[in-house]
Design a protein around this motif. Structure first.
Motif, PDB file in Angstrom:
ATOM      1  N   UNK A   1      31.437 -11.022  43.021  1.00 49.39           N
ATOM      2  CA  UNK A   1      31.763 -10.670  44.616  1.00 49.39           C
ATOM      3  C   UNK A   1      32.525  -8.891  44.192  1.00 49.39           C
ATOM      4  N   UNK A   2      33.490  -9.242  43.237  1.00 50.68           N
ATOM      5  CA  UNK A   2      34.207  -8.148  43.063  1.00 50.68           C
ATOM      6  C   UNK A   2      32.819  -6.538  42.996  1.00 50.68           C
ATOM      7  N   UNK A   3      32.187  -7.015  42.069  1.00 50.22           N
ATOM      8  CA  UNK A   3      31.045  -6.218  41.591  1.00 50.22           C
ATOM      9  C   UNK A   3      30.395  -5.951  43.033  1.00 50.22           C
ATOM     10  N   UNK A   4      29.808  -6.652  43.901  1.00 50.59           N
ATOM     11  CA  UNK A   4      29.363  -5.809  45.236  1.00 50.59           C
ATOM     12  C   UNK A   4      30.428  -5.429  46.166  1.00 50.59           C
ATOM     13  N   UNK A   5      31.745  -5.330  45.897  1.00 53.45           N
ATOM     14  CA  UNK A   5      32.495  -4.747  47.003  1.00 53.45           C
ATOM     15  C   UNK A   5      32.279  -3.649  45.677  1.00 53.45           C
ATOM     16  N   UNK A   6      32.622  -3.200  44.497  1.00 47.63           N
ATOM     17  CA  UNK A   6      32.633  -2.011  43.949  1.00 47.63           C
ATOM     18  C   UNK A   6      31.185  -1.073  43.700  1.00 47.63           C
ATOM     19  N   UNK A   7      30.010  -1.978  44.320  1.00 43.40           N
ATOM     20  CA  UNK A   7      29.203  -1.382  44.539  1.00 43.40           C
ATOM     21  C   UNK A   7      29.046  -0.501  45.801  1.00 43.40           C
ATOM     22  N   UNK A   8      29.796  -0.968  46.836  1.00 41.39           N
ATOM     23  CA  UNK A   8      29.564  -0.623  48.008  1.00 41.39           C
ATOM     24  C   UNK A   8      30.679   0.490  48.385  1.00 41.39           C
ATOM     25  N   UNK A   9      31.957   0.101  47.843  1.00 38.18           N
ATOM     26  CA  UNK A   9      32.688   1.442  48.192  1.00 38.18           C
ATOM     27  C   UNK A   9      32.016   2.491  46.768  1.00 38.18           C
ATOM     28  N   UNK A  10      31.142   2.435  45.974  1.00 40.05           N
ATOM     29  CA  UNK A  10      30.963   3.755  44.967  1.00 40.05           C
ATOM     30  C   UNK A  10      30.057   4.575  46.146  1.00 40.05           C
ATOM     31  N   UNK A  11      29.198   3.499  46.847  1.00 39.49           N
ATOM     32  CA  UNK A  11      28.517   3.471  47.739  1.00 39.49           C
ATOM     33  C   UNK A  11      28.200   4.710  49.236  1.00 39.49           C
ATOM     34  N   UNK A  12      29.287   4.394  49.339  1.00 35.10           N
ATOM     35  CA  UNK A  12      30.169   4.358  50.722  1.00 35.10           C
ATOM     36  C   UNK A  12      30.987   6.052  49.616  1.00 35.10           C
ATOM     37  N   UNK A  13      31.621   5.832  48.724  1.00 36.54           N
ATOM     38  CA  UNK A  13      32.275   7.633  48.450  1.00 36.54           C
ATOM     39  C   UNK A  13      30.606   8.826  47.866  1.00 36.54           C
ATOM     40  N   UNK A  14      29.387   7.849  47.410  1.00 40.52           N
ATOM     41  CA  UNK A  14      28.827   8.848  47.233  1.00 40.52           C
ATOM     42  C   UNK A  14      27.877   9.797  48.463  1.00 40.52           C
ATOM     43  N   UNK A  15      28.080   8.317  49.409  1.00 39.64           N
ATOM     44  CA  UNK A  15      27.120   9.314  50.975  1.00 39.64           C
ATOM     45  C   UNK A  15      27.755  10.738  51.612  1.00 39.64           C
ATOM     46  N   UNK A  16      29.208  10.620  51.148  1.00 34.61           N
ATOM     47  CA  UNK A  16      29.706  12.206  51.128  1.00 34.61           C
ATOM     48  C   UNK A  16      28.877  13.531  50.749  1.00 34.61           C
ATOM     49  N   UNK A  17      27.566  13.551  49.769  1.00 40.22           N
ATOM     50  CA  UNK A  17      27.445  14.657  49.944  1.00 40.22           C
ATOM     51  C   UNK A  17      25.607  14.609  50.369  1.00 40.22           C
ATOM     52  N   UNK A  18      26.032  13.076  51.366  1.00 33.66           N
ATOM     53  CA  UNK A  18      25.459  13.705  52.037  1.00 33.66           C
ATOM     54  C   UNK A  18      25.145  15.031  53.208  1.00 33.66           C
ATOM     55  N   UNK A  19      26.540  15.716  52.999  1.00 30.18           N
ATOM     56  CA  UNK A  19      27.102  16.357  53.886  1.00 30.18           C
ATOM     57  C   UNK A  19      26.571  17.773  53.770  1.00 30.18           C
ATOM     58  N   UNK A  20      26.403  17.483  52.114  1.00 30.77           N
ATOM     59  CA  UNK A  20      25.687  19.320  51.489  1.00 30.77           C
ATOM     60  C   UNK A  20      24.524  19.532  52.414  1.00 30.77           C
ATOM     61  N   UNK A  21      23.740  19.005  52.114  1.00 26.12           N
ATOM     62  CA  UNK A  21      22.738  20.158  53.397  1.00 26.12           C
ATOM     63  C   UNK A  21      23.245  21.060  54.746  1.00 26.12           C
ATOM     64  N   UNK A  22      23.789  19.626  55.456  1.00 24.02           N
ATOM     65  CA  UNK A  22      24.488  20.236  56.900  1.00 24.02           C
ATOM     66  C   UNK A  22      25.424  21.457  56.714  1.00 24.02           C
ATOM     67  N   UNK A  23      26.171  21.486  55.321  1.00 22.74           N
ATOM     68  CA  UNK A  23      26.931  22.811  54.770  1.00 22.74           C
ATOM     69  C   UNK A  23      25.585  23.828  54.378  1.00 22.74           C
ATOM     70  N   UNK A  24      25.459  23.934  53.902  1.00 21.76           N
ATOM     71  CA  UNK A  24      23.755  24.746  53.365  1.00 21.76           C
ATOM     72  C   UNK A  24      23.091  24.630  55.338  1.00 21.76           C
ATOM     73  N   UNK A  25      22.707  24.237  55.746  1.00 21.53           N
ATOM     74  CA  UNK A  25      21.920  25.122  57.552  1.00 21.53           C
ATOM     75  C   UNK A  25      22.959  25.812  57.932  1.00 21.53           C
ATOM     76  N   UNK A  26      25.029  25.673  57.602  1.00 21.47           N
ATOM     77  CA  UNK A  26      25.666  26.162  58.574  1.00 21.47           C
ATOM     78  C   UNK A  26      25.325  28.070  57.466  1.00 21.47           C
ATOM     79  N   UNK A  27      24.796  27.681  55.755  1.00 26.39           N
ATOM     80  CA  UNK A  27      25.008  29.082  55.213  1.00 26.39           C
ATOM     81  C   UNK A  27      23.661  29.974  56.472  1.00 26.39           C
ATOM     82  N   UNK A  28      22.085  29.232  56.630  1.00 26.20           N
ATOM     83  CA  UNK A  28      21.000  29.676  57.010  1.00 26.20           C
ATOM     84  C   UNK A  28      21.456  29.888  58.158  1.00 26.20           C
ATOM     85  N   UNK A  29      22.356  29.228  59.142  1.00 22.91           N
ATOM     86  CA  UNK A  29      22.521  30.015  60.478  1.00 22.91           C
ATOM     87  C   UNK A  29      23.991  31.456  60.548  1.00 22.91           C
ATOM     88  N   UNK A  30      24.413  31.145  59.637  1.00 17.01           N
ATOM     89  CA  UNK A  30      25.222  32.748  58.988  1.00 17.01           C
ATOM     90  C   UNK A  30      23.805  34.019  59.176  1.00 17.01           C
TER      91      UNK A  30
END
Length: 168
Positions: free
Chosen positions: A1-30
């Motif tokens: 169960x701890x492995x699932x929790x750790x894997x889920x937390x890593x997935x959540x933490x890695x999901x922050x990179x989904x914001x990178x294209x948003x910031x690139x979109x702001x560059x295009x807006x500039x």
């Protein structure tokens, strides 16, 4: 169960990179805003001899408006990226690195955002007053009402920030 929790937390933490294209979109807006800025400058110089003083002032206010929006986008891109995605470690010693970079938290970002919105709204209102003959009273009333709403929102954000002990 701890492995699932750790894997889920890593997935959540890695999901922050989904914001990178948003910031690139702001560059295009500039880039889009830069083209608009160039068009405004070209129009201002094209009519410099025939435009009235009020028209020139409105043209310059439009340039200031675009500059404020672009500055706001920079603040959002840099602080948002550093706060929510990744630190820009390789740039810490860069000679052109702005002093505020890396020091703006989410609370500071909200205050800067509402402050910029109030400034942009104020410029739009000033441009409207310069061209008041082409506006209806209702339209002008809405503009003043919206500006006052932004202004009071900014004051409330600042007061809440100070009450929470995060104000400087």
């Amino acid at each position: 169960m701890k492995r699932i929790e750790t894997g889920f937390e890593h997935l959540l933490f890695s999901s922050r990179w989904l914001m990178a294209p948003v910031y690139f979109g702001l560059v295009l807006a500039m880039v889009v805003l830069l083209v608009k800025f160039g068009k405004e400058v070209w129009g201002l110089f094209a009519h410099i001899m025939t435009a009235s003083g009020g028209e020139l002032i409105i043209g310059v206010l439009s340039l200031v408006d675009i500059a404020l929006i672009m500055n706001l986008l920079l603040i959002i891109m840099f602080s948002g990226y550093e706060n929510f995605v990744s630190k820009m470690e390789d740039l810490h010693n860069h000679q052109d690195r702005p002093d505020w970079m890396g020091h703006i938290g989410f609370s500071d970002l909200k205050i800067k955002l509402i402050g910029s919105i109030v400034a942009i709204s104020g410029i739009e209102l000033l441009k409207a007053f310069m061209n008041v003959t082409n506006l209806t009273n209702q339209h002008l009333g809405w503009m003043v009402g919206i500006h006052i709403t932004f202004l009071f929102s900014g004051l409330l954000y600042a007061a809440m920030d100070r009450i929470s002990g995060k104000g400087h």
